[in-house]
Design a protein around this motif. Structure first.
Motif, short mmCIF file in Angstrom:
data_model
loop_
_atom_site.label_atom_id
_atom_site.label_comp_id
_atom_site.label_asym_id
_atom_site.label_seq_id
_atom_site.Cartn_x
_atom_site.Cartn_y
_atom_site.Cartn_z
N LEU A 102 44.55 7.29 80.34
CA LEU A 102 44.65 6.44 81.53
C LEU A 102 46.11 6.30 81.97
O LEU A 102 46.42 6.39 83.17
N VAL A 103 47.01 6.09 81.02
CA VAL A 103 48.44 5.94 81.34
C VAL A 103 48.98 7.23 81.93
O VAL A 103 49.70 7.23 82.94
N LEU A 104 48.63 8.37 81.30
CA LEU A 104 49.13 9.66 81.79
C LEU A 104 48.62 9.96 83.20
O LEU A 104 49.38 10.38 84.08
N LEU A 105 47.32 9.72 83.44
CA LEU A 105 46.76 9.97 84.77
C LEU A 105 47.39 9.04 85.81
O LEU A 105 47.68 9.46 86.94
N THR A 106 47.60 7.78 85.44
CA THR A 106 48.18 6.83 86.39
C THR A 106 49.60 7.22 86.78
O THR A 106 49.95 7.26 87.98
N LEU A 107 50.43 7.52 85.79
CA LEU A 107 51.82 7.86 86.11
C LEU A 107 51.94 9.23 86.79
O LEU A 107 52.79 9.42 87.66
N THR A 108 51.06 10.16 86.42
CA THR A 108 51.06 11.46 87.12
C THR A 108 50.61 11.28 88.57
O THR A 108 51.18 11.89 89.49
N LYS B 53 52.28 10.94 76.37
CA LYS B 53 53.53 11.68 76.55
C LYS B 53 53.62 12.07 78.03
O LYS B 53 52.99 13.03 78.46
N VAL B 54 54.38 11.29 78.78
CA VAL B 54 54.46 11.46 80.24
C VAL B 54 55.68 12.31 80.58
O VAL B 54 56.80 12.00 80.13
N PRO B 55 55.51 13.38 81.37
CA PRO B 55 56.67 14.18 81.79
C PRO B 55 57.73 13.32 82.50
O PRO B 55 57.40 12.48 83.33
N THR B 56 58.98 13.56 82.16
CA THR B 56 60.08 12.74 82.68
C THR B 56 60.19 12.81 84.20
O THR B 56 60.55 11.83 84.85
N ASP B 57 59.85 13.97 84.77
CA ASP B 57 60.03 14.12 86.22
C ASP B 57 59.15 13.16 87.02
O ASP B 57 59.45 12.83 88.15
N ARG B 58 58.03 12.69 86.41
CA ARG B 58 57.19 11.70 87.12
C ARG B 58 57.98 10.43 87.38
O ARG B 58 57.91 9.85 88.47
#
Length: 291
Positions: free
Chosen positions: A4-10, A134-139
């Motif tokens: 959920l966190v990854l999808l939201t930030l992406t 693990k969220v990509p920094t560029d987001r």
């Protein structure tokens, strides 16, 4: 939870990219009443400028160059092609559509039709651990850039002399000109700001997607228009909210439904918004007639 966190930030990162594109479109149309279909070509120009310079210059300078290329191209387009056509909106549309096709074709002729890999600096190539994801920094960089642009646009329009001149010139260009103020310079500045935002979107979009291609700007322009129509022409806050909503819906739809359906969902939202607005306008007209 991590998904959920990854999808939201992406989704928010993609929405931030849409906002960078749509804010320039909204600014130019809302203040100057020009539908700039060449905006996607400016995104492509910024992307290729950043791609060519990345590795030769620090990435920040490559992005600055992309912003400069977008601003310079936009200023030339406004001065040479758009300014003589302010009283001929149909011709404006034809000219910008032609540019939107010609500039990517020129890029394709020089660098080929294949996508080119964009190599961001190490600081943007990694990930950030957040709540197990693990969220990509560029987001995060895209989201931060969109917040800075939103604040800067609001300050420019509300607090600067040129912002006030542009707003007054839109309302009554003849009166402002009679006061000895050169509205044309202010309008060229607005067009250049829109082009600069397109260049920034192109550079950061190359990092987000990992590559640049001649048609990338044109593809993103479609969603830029979707966001502008949903958020409202000339409404910076509305465009920001619409961009975030479209980005989130695309990401969640692609993950939980089927890959590719996110684009369909964005267009479906646009259709619903237009239908609701049409019905609301009809109800308002009926109320006025009854009164």
């Amino acid at each position: 939870m991590s998904t959920l966190v990854l999808l939201t930030l992406t989704g928010l990162g993609l929405g931030a990219l849409y906002f960078l594109i749509a804010s320039g479109l909204s600014l130019i149309f809302g203040l100057m009443d020009v539908l700039n279909f060449a905006h996607g070509a400016l995104v492509t120009a910024g992307a290729y400028a950043a791609w060519r310079l990345t590795g030769h210059l620090p990435f920040a300078l490559a992005v600055a160059a992309a912003i400069g290329v977008g601003a310079l191209l936009a200023a030339v387009i406004e001065t040479v092609l758009i300014r003589p056509l302010y009283s001929r909106p149909k011709d404006q549309i034809l000219v910008t559509v032609g540019l939107g096709l010609a500039l990517p074709a020129l890029v394709q002729g020089i660098w080929g039709a294949d996508a080119h890999q964009m190599n961001p600096p190490k600081q943007l190539a990694g990930t950030v651990s957040l709540l197990g994801a693990k969220v990509p920094t560029d987001r995060f960089v895209l989201i931060a850039a969109a917040i800075v642009v939103l604040a800067a646009l609001k300050l420019f329009l509300a607090k600067t002399r040129y912002g006030l001149v542009v707003r007054a010139g839109v309302e009554d260009r003849a009166m402002v000109t009679a006061l000895g103020i050169d509205v044309r310079k202010a309008f060229t500045l607005v067009f250049a700001i829109g082009g600069a935002l397109a260049g920034l979107a192109g550079a950061l979009g190359g990092v987000y997607f990992g590559s640049v291609s001649p048609g990338q700007g044109t593809s993103l322009l479609v969603f830029g228009f979707v966001v502008v129509v949903i958020g409202g022409m000339g409404r910076t806050d509305g465009v920001a909210l619409a961009a975030a909503a479209v980005g989130l819906i695309q990401q969640f739809t692609n993950y939980y439904a089927a890959s590719g359906l996110g684009d369909f969902a964005a267009v479906a939202i646009l259709a619903v918004v237009l239908l609701v607005r049409g019905n609301r306008d009809g109800i308002d007209r009926l109320i006025r007639r009854t009164a």
